[in-house]
Design an enzyme around this catalytic site. Structure first.
Site, PDB file in Angstrom:
ATOM      1  N   ASN A   1      39.257  49.877  30.758  1.00 54.89           N
ATOM      2  CA  ASN A   1      38.641  49.120  29.783  1.00 54.89           C
ATOM      3  C   ASN A   1      37.658  49.981  29.222  1.00 54.89           C
ATOM      4  OD1 ASN A   1      39.596  46.395  28.727  1.00 54.89           O
ATOM      5  ND2 ASN A   1      39.576  46.049  30.933  1.00 54.89           N
TER       6      ASN A   1
ATOM      7  N   MET B   1      32.365  44.109  39.358  1.00 61.21           N
ATOM      8  CA  MET B   1      32.790  43.226  40.198  1.00 61.21           C
ATOM      9  C   MET B   1      31.371  42.512  40.816  1.00 61.21           C
ATOM     10  SD  MET B   1      35.383  42.319  39.060  1.00 61.21           S
ATOM     11  CE  MET B   1      37.246  42.385  39.037  1.00 61.21           C
ATOM     12  N   ARG B   2      30.042  42.264  40.353  1.00 63.06           N
ATOM     13  CA  ARG B   2      28.944  41.919  40.792  1.00 63.06           C
ATOM     14  C   ARG B   2      28.669  40.661  39.934  1.00 63.06           C
ATOM     15  NH1 ARG B   2      27.802  42.560  46.020  1.00 63.06           N
ATOM     16  NH2 ARG B   2      25.679  42.476  45.613  1.00 63.06           N
TER      17      ARG B   2
ATOM     18  N   HIS C   1      37.269  39.420  30.533  1.00 63.52           N
ATOM     19  CA  HIS C   1      38.085  38.622  31.702  1.00 63.52           C
ATOM     20  C   HIS C   1      39.414  38.657  31.285  1.00 63.52           C
ATOM     21  CE1 HIS C   1      38.533  36.148  35.327  1.00 63.52           C
ATOM     22  NE2 HIS C   1      39.009  35.286  34.523  1.00 63.52           N
TER      23      HIS C   1
ATOM     24  N   ALA D   1      46.503  43.983  26.255  1.00 64.60           N
ATOM     25  CA  ALA D   1      45.838  43.425  25.362  1.00 64.60           C
ATOM     26  C   ALA D   1      44.213  43.440  25.461  1.00 64.60           C
ATOM     27  CB  ALA D   1      46.324  41.953  25.374  1.00 64.60           C
ATOM     28  N   GLU D   2      43.991  43.772  26.524  1.00 62.67           N
ATOM     29  CA  GLU D   2      42.115  43.988  26.964  1.00 62.67           C
ATOM     30  C   GLU D   2      41.854  45.263  26.322  1.00 62.67           C
ATOM     31  OE1 GLU D   2      40.808  43.257  30.931  1.00 62.67           O
ATOM     32  OE2 GLU D   2      42.837  42.564  31.580  1.00 62.67           O
TER      33      GLU D   2
HETATM   34  C1  GAR Z   1      40.307  44.051  34.131  1.00 66.50           C
HETATM   35  O1  GAR Z   1      41.401  43.226  34.043  1.00 66.50           O
HETATM   36  C2  GAR Z   1      39.065  43.019  33.684  1.00 66.50           C
HETATM   37  O2  GAR Z   1      39.521  42.136  32.938  1.00 66.50           O
HETATM   38  C3  GAR Z   1      38.763  42.469  34.965  1.00 66.50           C
HETATM   39  O3  GAR Z   1      38.803  43.569  35.875  1.00 66.50           O
HETATM   40  C4  GAR Z   1      39.861  44.510  35.530  1.00 66.50           C
HETATM   41  C5  GAR Z   1      39.268  45.819  35.507  1.00 66.50           C
HETATM   42  O4  GAR Z   1      39.946  46.847  34.934  1.00 66.50           O
HETATM   43  N1  GAR Z   1      37.410  41.860  35.181  1.00 66.50           N
HETATM   44  C6  GAR Z   1      37.186  40.592  35.669  1.00 66.50           C
HETATM   45  O5  GAR Z   1      38.168  40.016  36.385  1.00 66.50           O
HETATM   46  C7  GAR Z   1      35.992  40.166  35.670  1.00 66.50           C
HETATM   47  N2  GAR Z   1      35.795  38.742  35.867  1.00 66.50           N
HETATM   48  P1  GAR Z   1      39.490  48.365  34.626  1.00 66.50           P
HETATM   49  O6  GAR Z   1      38.443  48.916  35.747  1.00 66.50           O
HETATM   50  O7  GAR Z   1      40.756  49.273  34.521  1.00 66.50           O
HETATM   51  O8  GAR Z   1      38.765  48.056  33.134  1.00 66.50           O
END
Ligand code: GAR
Length: 221
Positions: free
Chosen positions: A17, A93-94, A112, A176-177
């Protein structure tokens, strides 16, 4: 054009992301520039992505601090030193304390991989599959002290398909993110989003390229 907003990104890992934000911010008319990327885990791929893009990085290990408050004071100091105005969690993730959250209130986004308020927390895609849900998606929202909670800026819906594995579903939602986060940051950085209590509003309606996105995405995303 008014000055670009200086954005800090908090990560813990892969940083895909973050990469989507880096790529979007390359456009001259994008209203945000990435000023600093901080990871609470050293050596992760996201830090390498930021370095490759010439963005300032810091690894601030939470284990190096005696408390959440002292860890967060170090985050704040680094963000302020870099002149960060808007903060984006991208796979960070904190959990953050209420005090940190209130300092960045309505200037702090998270993504999310579900249609919030459904499926907060970890193991999102596994729980979606086990529940029989047929439509899932992703959400960008302003951060509040409760996990994956806060005013919703933008959402994208993604179908759950017959025979999906967790990995297949995660990949479809992740794609999609990568479209949603740059879009949501654009709305916030350009001042188009107002927060009234626990609701965000003012997002413009427009001609979308996918009815599954709310608000509809402009053509360039
Ligand atoms: C993503 O899917 C994001 O939405 C999720 O962690 C992944 C990170 O991927 N976040 C959560 O679950 C937050 N509660 P990335 O490091 O490749 O962006």
């Amino acid at each position: 054009m008014t000055a670009k907003k200086r954005v800090g990104v908090l990560i813990s890992g892969r940083g895909s992301n973050l990469q989507a934000l880096i790529d979007a911010a390359k456009a001259q008319e994008y209203p945000a520039e990435l000023a600093l990327v901080i990871s609470n885990v050293p050596g992760v791929q996201g830090l390498a992505r930021a370095e490759a893009a010439g963005i300032q990085t810091r690894a601030i290990k939470h284990q190096d601090f005696p408390s959440r408050e002292t860890f967060e004071a170090a985050l704040d100091a680094a963000l302020n030193e870099a002149g960060v105005e808007l903060l984006c969690n991208a796979g960070f993730m904190r959990l953050l304390t209420g005090s940190f959250v209130s300092r960045w209130l309505n200037r702090h986004l998270n993504i999310h991989p579900s249609l919030l308020p459904a499926f907060k927390g970890l193991d999102t895609h596994g729980r979606v599959l086990r529940s029989g849900t047929q439509i899932t998606g992703c959400t960008v929202h302003f951060v509040r002290a409760a996990m994956d909670d806060g005013p919703i800026v933008a959402q994208a819906a993604v179908p759950v398909l017959p025979g999906d594995t967790e990995d297949a579903l995660a990949d479809r939602v992740l794609a999609a993110e990568h479209r949603l986060y740059p879009h949501a940051l654009r709305l916030v950085a350009s001042g188009q989003v107002a927060v009234d209590g626990e609701r965000a509003s003012g997002m413009p309606a427009g001609m979308g390229d996918s009815a599954l996105f709310s608000p509809p995405l402009p053509g360039n995303f």
